[in-house]
Design a protein around this motif. Structure first.
Motif, PDB file in Angstrom:
ATOM      1  N   UNK A 199       0.816  -1.213   0.000  1.00  0.00           N
ATOM      2  CA  UNK A 199       0.000   0.000   0.000  1.00  0.00           C
ATOM      3  C   UNK A 199       0.849   1.261   0.000  1.00  0.00           C
ATOM      4  N   UNK A 200       2.072   1.182   0.565  1.00  0.00           N
ATOM      5  CA  UNK A 200       2.998   2.300   0.420  1.00  0.00           C
ATOM      6  C   UNK A 200       3.362   2.470  -1.060  1.00  0.00           C
ATOM      7  N   UNK A 201       3.605   1.348  -1.745  1.00  0.00           N
ATOM      8  CA  UNK A 201       3.895   1.407  -3.179  1.00  0.00           C
ATOM      9  C   UNK A 201       2.688   1.910  -3.961  1.00  0.00           C
ATOM     10  N   UNK A 202       1.495   1.533  -3.534  1.00  0.00           N
ATOM     11  CA  UNK A 202       0.265   2.030  -4.153  1.00  0.00           C
ATOM     12  C   UNK A 202       0.222   3.548  -4.072  1.00  0.00           C
TER      13      UNK A 202
ATOM     14  N   UNK B 183      -9.368   2.084   3.873  1.00  0.00           N
ATOM     15  CA  UNK B 183      -9.322   1.242   5.077  1.00  0.00           C
ATOM     16  C   UNK B 183     -10.047  -0.076   4.834  1.00  0.00           C
ATOM     17  N   UNK B 184     -11.316   0.001   4.409  1.00  0.00           N
ATOM     18  CA  UNK B 184     -12.132  -1.210   4.315  1.00  0.00           C
ATOM     19  C   UNK B 184     -11.754  -2.094   3.142  1.00  0.00           C
ATOM     20  N   UNK B 185     -11.310  -1.492   2.024  1.00  0.00           N
ATOM     21  CA  UNK B 185     -10.977  -2.288   0.847  1.00  0.00           C
ATOM     22  C   UNK B 185      -9.522  -2.662   0.750  1.00  0.00           C
ATOM     23  N   UNK B 186      -8.672  -2.068   1.589  1.00  0.00           N
ATOM     24  CA  UNK B 186      -7.240  -2.340   1.492  1.00  0.00           C
ATOM     25  C   UNK B 186      -6.678  -2.780   2.841  1.00  0.00           C
ATOM     26  N   UNK B 187      -6.372  -1.829   3.711  1.00  0.00           N
ATOM     27  CA  UNK B 187      -5.619  -2.147   4.918  1.00  0.00           C
ATOM     28  C   UNK B 187      -6.362  -3.108   5.848  1.00  0.00           C
ATOM     29  N   UNK B 188      -7.577  -2.746   6.236  1.00  0.00           N
ATOM     30  CA  UNK B 188      -8.317  -3.577   7.189  1.00  0.00           C
ATOM     31  C   UNK B 188      -8.634  -4.937   6.586  1.00  0.00           C
TER      32      UNK B 188
ATOM     33  N   UNK C 121       0.370  -3.355  -9.874  1.00  0.00           N
ATOM     34  CA  UNK C 121      -0.595  -4.205 -10.592  1.00  0.00           C
ATOM     35  C   UNK C 121      -1.790  -4.564  -9.713  1.00  0.00           C
ATOM     36  N   UNK C 122      -1.528  -5.112  -8.526  1.00  0.00           N
ATOM     37  CA  UNK C 122      -2.620  -5.612  -7.684  1.00  0.00           C
ATOM     38  C   UNK C 122      -3.384  -4.499  -6.988  1.00  0.00           C
ATOM     39  N   UNK C 123      -2.827  -3.295  -6.953  1.00  0.00           N
ATOM     40  CA  UNK C 123      -3.532  -2.181  -6.311  1.00  0.00           C
ATOM     41  C   UNK C 123      -3.915  -1.121  -7.335  1.00  0.00           C
ATOM     42  N   UNK C 124      -2.925  -0.393  -7.846  1.00  0.00           N
ATOM     43  CA  UNK C 124      -3.234   0.766  -8.691  1.00  0.00           C
ATOM     44  C   UNK C 124      -3.984   0.364  -9.956  1.00  0.00           C
ATOM     45  N   UNK C 125      -3.446  -0.599 -10.708  1.00  0.00           N
ATOM     46  CA  UNK C 125      -4.085  -1.002 -11.965  1.00  0.00           C
ATOM     47  C   UNK C 125      -5.414  -1.703 -11.713  1.00  0.00           C
TER      48      UNK C 125
END
Length: 373
Positions: A44-47, A73-78, A225-229
């Motif tokens: 997520x830092x790279x995102x 928060x809900x869709x990523x970190x948590x 790829x797995x986050x931004x794209x």
């Protein structure tokens, strides 16, 4: 990617998003010496880092930051923290099978038009459910006992977390198609700001992981790829497809994860797991076909004049009876009737111009999209 894409392009974008998210299940195996939580936070830092070039455009846009932070928060970190804890406490079989409930939960929660949409997709839902069970039927040893119970509860919370994110992000992009070009960047910046302190704390307390170059490459792949794209593809497709269909396409995440795991292992899964994969993909394909039939029926009804506009009630005024018209506007030929008729004609012309402008402005982004949840 914009909300005006064709249906075929939107389906391809959602398939791409599923592939990006499916890669998350095998990425830790590519850097086995790095802690899983550090890889997640690094992702997520790279995102956030790959979203920095969009920072100026994001800050200029009228971004609802409260909702964007909630999505981060809900869709990523948590969500991914809950998944990691669930796998550790309950084992991968129970955890991943529970996460597989996301398409079903989203389909049920996103259908505001009643149960007709869900009933039409019931065969597809059944195939997806059977596929999820068969894919994860072969047990992988887990802790068992109360640990498994707690892990299962955490997996259910993860299902609720991602389902809310999926539904609310669909609602936001449907209501605000102008955010399409910057929403992924905004979510990435929010996720990066939230994850950076955690990542720094992990490195400070646990040290730099072994094989740091390999871990960094995995983190960069996940962030790009797995986050931004994947998030950009998700937002673009969600602006074009119905929320119930979008929920079924989420099963592609599991399907791609299954394929990537088999490729990484270098072996063909057993017949039961292969049957489950076929059922899962067949369920998604059936959902696409069923939703396509629904769109064509609505398009034919709209062309035939059976509805005024998608989701609207423009024909109600035209159905007024002569008796009701006289009661409201007066008898023909009266001075009051003439004055009212003049004002009504001018008002009608303004309404028609406004309605036409509104239809032109919204047709490319949300004519086929209903607000979920």
């Amino acid at each position: 990617m914009t909300g005006g894409m064709s249906r075929r392009t939107a389906l391809a974008a959602m398939t791409l998003a599923g592939a990006g998210w499916g890669a998350v299940f095998v990425a830790p195996e590519l850097a086995p010496l790095a802690p899983a939580l550090l890889l997640a936070m690094g992702r997520f830092v790279a995102f956030g880092a790959v979203s920095l070039p969009q920072a100026r455009a994001v800050l200029r846009a009228d971004v609802p930051w409260g909702r964007v932070v909630a999505h981060a928060v809900t869709g990523s970190l948590l969500y991914y923290a809950l998944v990691a804890l669930s796998v550790r406490l309950a084992g991968p079989t129970i955890a991943v099978a529970t996460i597989g409930l996301v398409p079903v939960v989203m389909a049920l929660l996103s259908n505001r038009r009643g149960t007709a949409g869900v009933w039409a997709l019931l065969p597809a839902l059944a195939l997806v459910g059977v596929g999820q069970v068969l894919v994860h039927l072969t047990p992988v040893p887990g802790p068992g006992g109360w640990s498994a119970v707690v892990g299962t509860v955490l997996a259910l919370v993860a299902v609720a977390s991602w389902s809310w994110y999926g539904i609310d992000s669909h609602r936001l992009i449907a209501a605000r198609p102008d955010l399409g070009p910057v929403l992924a960047g905004a979510q990435g910046l929010a996720a990066g700001v939230l994850a950076l302190p955690v990542a720094i704390w992990l490195v400070a307390t646990q040290g730099v992981p072994a094989e740091p170059v390999r871990a960094l490459l995995v983190v960069l792949f996940l962030g790009l790829v797995s986050s931004w794209l994947a998030v950009r593809a998700w937002h673009a497709a969600a602006a074009r497809l119905s929320p119930v269909l979008v929920s079924q396409l989420m099963a592609l995440e599991t399907a791609w994860g299954f394929v990537f795991a088999a490729l990484l292992a270098g072996s063909v899964p057993g017949p039961v797991a292969l049957l489950g994969e076929v059922a899962l993909v067949a369920g998604v394909a059936l959902a696409v076909v069923t939703d396509g039939h629904r769109e064509r029926r609505e398009a034919r009804a709209y062309s035939a004049g059976e509805v005024g506009q998608p989701g609207g009630h423009a024909d109600v005024e035209r159905q007024e009876s002569p008796h009701d018209h006289i009661a409201r506007h007066g008898a023909p030929g009266s001075s009051a009737s003439t004055a009212r008729a003049t004002r009504s004609a001018a008002s009608l012309m303004r309404d028609e111009r406004g309605s036409s402008a509104e239809e032109c402005a919204t047709a490319s982004s949300s004519a086929h999209t209903s607000n979920p949840a």
